[in-house]
Design a protein around this motif. Structure first.
Motif, PDB file in Angstrom:
ATOM      1  N   GLU A 114       5.433   4.834   5.318  1.00 26.86           N
ATOM      2  CA  GLU A 114       6.005   4.419   6.599  1.00 26.86           C
ATOM      3  C   GLU A 114       7.437   3.919   6.420  1.00 26.86           C
ATOM      4  O   GLU A 114       8.347   4.317   7.156  1.00 26.86           O
ATOM      5  CB  GLU A 114       5.128   3.340   7.227  1.00 26.86           C
ATOM      6  CG  GLU A 114       5.519   3.010   8.644  1.00 26.86           C
ATOM      7  CD  GLU A 114       4.555   2.047   9.311  1.00 26.86           C
ATOM      8  OE1 GLU A 114       4.953   1.485  10.341  1.00 26.86           O
ATOM      9  OE2 GLU A 114       3.421   1.867   8.823  1.00 26.86           O
ATOM     10  N   HIS A 158      -1.520   9.005   4.584  1.00 30.71           N
ATOM     11  CA  HIS A 158      -2.622   8.103   4.240  1.00 30.71           C
ATOM     12  C   HIS A 158      -3.302   7.488   5.462  1.00 30.71           C
ATOM     13  O   HIS A 158      -4.488   7.192   5.423  1.00 30.71           O
ATOM     14  CB  HIS A 158      -2.117   7.003   3.302  1.00 30.71           C
ATOM     15  CG  HIS A 158      -1.575   7.565   2.020  1.00 30.71           C
ATOM     16  ND1 HIS A 158      -2.383   7.936   0.979  1.00 30.71           N
ATOM     17  CD2 HIS A 158      -0.317   7.876   1.642  1.00 30.71           C
ATOM     18  CE1 HIS A 158      -1.648   8.422   0.002  1.00 30.71           C
ATOM     19  NE2 HIS A 158      -0.386   8.410   0.380  1.00 30.71           N
ATOM     20  N   SER A 159      -2.542   7.269   6.517  1.00 28.56           N
ATOM     21  CA  SER A 159      -3.103   6.679   7.731  1.00 28.56           C
ATOM     22  C   SER A 159      -2.482   7.372   8.938  1.00 28.56           C
ATOM     23  O   SER A 159      -1.528   8.138   8.801  1.00 28.56           O
ATOM     24  CB  SER A 159      -2.800   5.168   7.781  1.00 28.56           C
ATOM     25  OG  SER A 159      -1.413   4.956   8.015  1.00 28.56           O
ATOM     26  N   THR A 160      -3.004   7.079  10.097  1.00 24.94           N
ATOM     27  CA  THR A 160      -2.437   7.662  11.314  1.00 24.94           C
ATOM     28  C   THR A 160      -1.009   7.180  11.516  1.00 24.94           C
ATOM     29  O   THR A 160      -0.111   7.969  11.820  1.00 24.94           O
ATOM     30  CB  THR A 160      -3.300   7.291  12.540  1.00 24.94           C
ATOM     31  OG1 THR A 160      -4.628   7.760  12.313  1.00 24.94           O
ATOM     32  CG2 THR A 160      -2.745   7.898  13.807  1.00 24.94           C
ATOM     33  N   GLN A 161      -0.780   5.884  11.342  1.00 24.54           N
ATOM     34  CA  GLN A 161       0.548   5.312  11.573  1.00 24.54           C
ATOM     35  C   GLN A 161       1.593   5.892  10.632  1.00 24.54           C
ATOM     36  O   GLN A 161       2.654   6.320  11.064  1.00 24.54           O
ATOM     37  CB  GLN A 161       0.496   3.783  11.417  1.00 24.54           C
ATOM     38  CG  GLN A 161       1.829   3.093  11.659  1.00 24.54           C
ATOM     39  CD  GLN A 161       2.305   3.177  13.097  1.00 24.54           C
ATOM     40  OE1 GLN A 161       1.516   3.360  14.015  1.00 24.54           O
ATOM     41  NE2 GLN A 161       3.609   3.055  13.292  1.00 24.54           N
ATOM     42  N   ASP A 162       1.305   5.942   9.335  1.00 24.12           N
ATOM     43  CA  ASP A 162       2.317   6.464   8.410  1.00 24.12           C
ATOM     44  C   ASP A 162       2.533   7.961   8.613  1.00 24.12           C
ATOM     45  O   ASP A 162       3.642   8.468   8.437  1.00 24.12           O
ATOM     46  CB  ASP A 162       2.008   6.118   6.951  1.00 24.12           C
ATOM     47  CG  ASP A 162       0.878   6.924   6.331  1.00 24.12           C
ATOM     48  OD1 ASP A 162       0.059   7.489   7.064  1.00 24.12           O
ATOM     49  OD2 ASP A 162       0.793   6.952   5.089  1.00 24.12           O
ATOM     50  N   THR A 163       1.493   8.678   9.047  1.00 26.29           N
ATOM     51  CA  THR A 163       1.636  10.109   9.319  1.00 26.29           C
ATOM     52  C   THR A 163       2.577  10.335  10.499  1.00 26.29           C
ATOM     53  O   THR A 163       3.463  11.195  10.444  1.00 26.29           O
ATOM     54  CB  THR A 163       0.264  10.754   9.585  1.00 26.29           C
ATOM     55  OG1 THR A 163      -0.525  10.645   8.389  1.00 26.29           O
ATOM     56  CG2 THR A 163       0.391  12.220   9.974  1.00 26.29           C
ATOM     57  N   SER A 193       0.837  -1.193   0.000  1.00 23.99           N
ATOM     58  CA  SER A 193       0.000   0.000   0.000  1.00 23.99           C
ATOM     59  C   SER A 193       0.874   1.246   0.000  1.00 23.99           C
ATOM     60  O   SER A 193       2.041   1.199   0.375  1.00 23.99           O
ATOM     61  CB  SER A 193      -0.904   0.020   1.235  1.00 23.99           C
ATOM     62  OG  SER A 193      -0.138   0.247   2.399  1.00 23.99           O
ATOM     63  N   ALA A 209       0.413   3.708   2.010  1.00 24.14           N
ATOM     64  CA  ALA A 209       0.662   4.004   3.420  1.00 24.14           C
ATOM     65  C   ALA A 209       1.900   3.266   3.909  1.00 24.14           C
ATOM     66  O   ALA A 209       2.726   3.831   4.639  1.00 24.14           O
ATOM     67  CB  ALA A 209      -0.550   3.645   4.265  1.00 24.14           C
ATOM     68  N   GLN A 210       2.063   2.021   3.480  1.00 26.61           N
ATOM     69  CA  GLN A 210       3.244   1.254   3.875  1.00 26.61           C
ATOM     70  C   GLN A 210       4.508   1.856   3.254  1.00 26.61           C
ATOM     71  O   GLN A 210       5.547   1.935   3.904  1.00 26.61           O
ATOM     72  CB  GLN A 210       3.102  -0.207   3.468  1.00 26.61           C
ATOM     73  CG  GLN A 210       4.248  -1.067   3.979  1.00 26.61           C
ATOM     74  CD  GLN A 210       4.117  -2.508   3.563  1.00 26.61           C
ATOM     75  OE1 GLN A 210       3.736  -2.791   2.431  1.00 26.61           O
ATOM     76  NE2 GLN A 210       4.436  -3.410   4.472  1.00 26.61           N
ATOM     77  N   ARG A 265      -0.812  14.967   1.965  1.00 24.69           N
ATOM     78  CA  ARG A 265      -2.113  15.477   1.512  1.00 24.69           C
ATOM     79  C   ARG A 265      -2.261  16.938   1.901  1.00 24.69           C
ATOM     80  O   ARG A 265      -1.530  17.447   2.741  1.00 24.69           O
ATOM     81  CB  ARG A 265      -3.222  14.640   2.135  1.00 24.69           C
ATOM     82  CG  ARG A 265      -3.176  13.210   1.624  1.00 24.69           C
ATOM     83  CD  ARG A 265      -4.203  12.353   2.298  1.00 24.69           C
ATOM     84  NE  ARG A 265      -4.039  10.986   1.832  1.00 24.69           N
ATOM     85  CZ  ARG A 265      -5.010  10.236   1.411  1.00 24.69           C
ATOM     86  NH1 ARG A 265      -6.249  10.687   1.430  1.00 24.69           N
ATOM     87  NH2 ARG A 265      -4.782   9.004   1.004  1.00 24.69           N
TER      88      ARG A 265
END
Length: 141
Positions: free
Chosen positions: A17, A53-58, A11, A13-14, A47
């Motif tokens: 990260e 894209h996600s909380t973790q990657d942010t 993804s 997001a991955q 963005r």
């Protein structure tokens, strides 16, 4: 220039990260040219709201970018000038006391060519962002 990033192929997001971890390690080991390539790639993925894209990657990406900035920009003393049609003439100072502060300028005439000039020593990042909305066509009944 070259944009370096790492991919897990599952993804976006991955990818963000993994690249965040790469930028973090490269920054901490003072491989700043390589870290810069990853930081630029991360910033292209950001963005309009500032996240990714996600909380973790942010969390990982922002942590990596903050670490990179504190190492790369810690000794920066740069004056950035922005000018554009419609009367924009703005000067921003970036130094050790404000290197972690976002400075922004709104264009008085959207779509006008912008000229950016920098002088001094160190590295700063300038990001130009265009945000717009498209009207939706009504769906037929």
């Amino acid at each position: 220039g070259l944009l370096r990033h790492w991919t897990g192929s599952l993804s976006t997001a991955q990818d963000v990260e993994l690249t965040g971890y790469g930028v973090l390690v490269l920054s901490l080991t003072e491989h700043m040219a390589e870290a810069f390539q990853g930081a630029r790639w991360l910033l292209k993925q950001r963005r309009a709201s500032g996240g990714f894209h996600s909380t973790q990657d942010t969390i990982i990406a922002l942590s990596a970018l903050a670490t990179y900035a504190s190492i790369a920009l810690g000794s920066a003393e740069v004056t950035v000038r922005a000018s554009a049609a419609g009367g924009l003439s703005s000067t921003m100072e970036v130094g050790a006391s404000n290197m972690d502060v976002l400075q922004s300028v709104r264009l008085p005439q959207p779509g006008a060519p912008v000229t950016i000039e920098a002088s001094g020593s160190g590295t700063v990042l300038v990001v130009a962002e265009v945000v717009y909305n498209l009207p939706q066509q009504p769906l037929p009944p």
